[in-house]
Design an enzyme around this catalytic site. Structure first.
Site, short mmCIF file in Angstrom:
data_model
loop_
_atom_site.label_atom_id
_atom_site.label_comp_id
_atom_site.label_asym_id
_atom_site.label_seq_id
_atom_site.Cartn_x
_atom_site.Cartn_y
_atom_site.Cartn_z
N CYS A 81 0.83 -1.21 0.00
CA CYS A 81 0.00 0.00 0.00
C CYS A 81 0.86 1.25 0.00
O CYS A 81 1.62 1.48 -0.92
CB CYS A 81 -0.99 -0.04 1.17
SG CYS A 81 -2.34 1.13 0.97
N HIS A 189 -4.04 -4.79 0.02
CA HIS A 189 -3.59 -5.34 1.30
C HIS A 189 -3.64 -6.87 1.25
O HIS A 189 -4.69 -7.45 1.50
CB HIS A 189 -4.48 -4.83 2.43
CG HIS A 189 -4.26 -3.38 2.72
ND1 HIS A 189 -3.27 -2.95 3.56
CD2 HIS A 189 -4.87 -2.28 2.26
CE1 HIS A 189 -3.29 -1.63 3.61
NE2 HIS A 189 -4.26 -1.20 2.83
N GLU A 191 -2.60 -8.93 3.34
CA GLU A 191 -2.92 -9.47 4.66
C GLU A 191 -4.41 -9.40 4.96
O GLU A 191 -4.89 -9.97 5.94
CB GLU A 191 -2.10 -8.73 5.74
CG GLU A 191 -2.56 -7.31 6.09
CD GLU A 191 -2.15 -6.24 5.07
OE1 GLU A 191 -1.65 -6.60 3.99
OE2 GLU A 191 -2.36 -5.05 5.36
#
Lengths: 220, 285
Positions: A81, A189, A191
């Site tokens: 990001c 993202h 994650e």
């Protein structure tokens, strides 16, 4: 293998670490530049504004440490990001502030070229698809075109960015993943992108593993 | 293409996940981390973890609880409840949340601080409103009247928040559908993503809101509980109504009959008779 998550006061560190925990990969959140040499791979997360992030990186002494580990020692780095923006030369989010300059491009507002009737909603928040530009790349192993990942951003690297690995369309294309030697970046993202994102993180840690064993061979 | 999102709320009262009815009555569901684990597994697009404990303003956010819930959520996690300072926001994000939600009584300085430190995308402004005068009076400013919502929304946008959640408290738990007129008006007037919440009782209500408004996300709560695979069933129903959301994993529910209440219907006896069990290996990531 140990992964260092760079803490320069701007990251969603907890979520990155819990994803690595899920993958059974040992990771340490580190706020000291001297510690970076102890890791086999680095993750540069980041949420917030470009200018403040660069200020924090500089003030914390991370710029030189990253230069040494990533550029000179060729340690794999995954920038996520805002972290990916920092790799660029600069950003129109914070004019006049220099980035790390490792990627020869500048960050622009997402959907910058949109001239349609309706104004574009920013930030782009939500699930969008990726189109692979280099499908055989190790970071995209077991990833198909059209898989969905989670974005949350107002700025992005343009589609013309060199070293782009994947693109995404939000009122115009932008670079959603990049790879240059040992440097990798994702605008979304991983994650927070369920299976697809976890697979990418696993691909990254696999790259870290193989670069680690290659390093050992060289020593011998 | 950017897809619309289906969010799941986990309401927590004194450490226990609850269903809520009219912002007043609550039914226990179980532990919040189990809710998070299941919503994640069933392919929710986003989780809103909202602490509604009576003492949340005094004791502040329950960081340990957020950490436990976040560890199970590989989707974006938004936390709300008792947030009054930048330091708390820092702890919440360090614990694994991606966004914080700050409610109606806008604390302008806090908004600026959060946006400055964590970016606009980390801040969701929540507007709770009611059409009932008694609700508004009893909550000393945290619930505003329906007429004021647009003003608040425009102000929040000006403060630079990333997203706006509007919730009708008088529809909460009634399963009567969303307040689509207001959501349509607000989402037309602001340029930031709008999240609608309050009143969803079945998937048709979500479809209605996606048809009538420019809302970017709908958050549902009560209907996710006490039903196996609720998220996947709702998304399948929405797909049948022409709204393609992100598919929830490999399971497609292609041939399965689903009731209007989003429940799986019983298959024919002959089908069940033929049904054997096939071993599916778990994917190693």
């Amino acid at each position: 293998m140990r992964i260092g998550i760079v803490n320069y006061g701007m990251g969603n560190l907890g979520s990155v670490q819990s994803a690595l925990n899920f993958l059974n990969v040992e990771s340490v959140v580190t706020g000291t530049p001297e510690e970076l040499r102890e890791f086999d791979g680095l993750i540069l997360p980041g949420v917030g504004s470009f200018g403040k992030a660069m200020d924090n990186l500089r003030a914390g002494g991370f710029v030189e440490a990253l230069q040494l580990e990533v550029i000179e020692k060729k340690k794999p780095l995954f920038a996520i990001c805002l972290g990916m923006h920092l790799l660029a030369r600069g950003s129109s989010e914070s004019d006049g502030i220099e980035g790390l300059g490792w990627i020869n491009s500048c960050v622009v507002p997402v959907a910058d070229g949109w001239r349609g009737e309706h104004p574009v909603r920013r930030p782009q928040v939500g699930w969008n698809t990726i189109s692979r530009l280099v499908p055989e790349h190790g970071m995209l192993s077991r990833i198909e075109d059209g898989e969905m990942v989670y974005f949350d951003h107002s700025f992005a690297l343009p589609a013309s960015c060199p070293d782009a690995l994947a693109q995404t369309n939000y009122f115009g294309s932008f670079t959603s993943m990049l790879a240059k030697d040992n440097i990798f970046g994702a605008q979304f993202h991983p994650e927070k992108s369920q299976r697809t994102g976890l697979v990418m993180l696993r691909n990254f840690t696999n790259i870290v593993l193989s670069s680690k064993s290659a390093g050992v061979e060289q020593c011998c | 293409m950017l897809l619309k999102r289906l969010g799941g709320s986990i309401l927590v009262r004194d450490g226990i996940a609850v269903q809520s009815f009219g912002f007043r009555r609550h039914l226990p569901v179980g532990s919040p981390e189990v809710s998070s684990e299941f919503l994640n597994r069933w392919g929710i697009d986003e989780i809103c973890l909202l602490d509604i404990s009576g003492n949340r303003m005094q004791r502040g956010p329950d960081i340990e609880m957020i950490r436990r819930v976040a560890a199970k959520a590989f989707v974006p996690l938004c936390y709300g409840g008792g947030v009054t300072s930048l330091d708390q926001v820092r702890q919440i994000i360090a614990a694994g949340a991606d966004k914080v939600l700050i409610r109606s009584k806008f604390i302008e300085s806090l908004f600026h601080e959060v946006v400055d430190s964590f970016g606009a995308q980390a801040l969701v402004a929540c507007i709770d409103y009611s059409s009932k005068k008694s609700d508004i009076a009893s909550r000393d400013g945290s619930i505003i009247s329906r007429d004021e919502v647009l003003d608040y929304a425009l102000r929040a946008e000006k403060f630079g928040v990333g997203e706006l959640l509007i919730q009708s408290t008088d529809r909460d738990g009634l399963a009567c559908g969303l307040d689509c007129d207001l959501i349509a008006e607000v989402s037309r007037r602001v340029q930031i993503p709008v999240i609608a919440m309050g009143g969803v009782g079945r998937s048709e209500h979500i479809a209605e809101c996606l048809n009538m408004t420019e809302a970017s996300a709908v958050v549902v709560g009560n209907i996710l509980n006490h039903c196996e695979h609720s998220v996947m069933l709702i998304k399948k129903q929405l797909q049948r109504m022409g709204h393609d959301l992100r598919s929830s994993g490999q399971c497609r529910y292609e041939l399965v009959p689903i009731s209007t209440e989003d429940r799986l219907l019983k298959r024919s006896e002959s089908y069940l008779d033929d049904l054997g069990f096939i071993k599916v290996d778990r994917e190693v990531i």
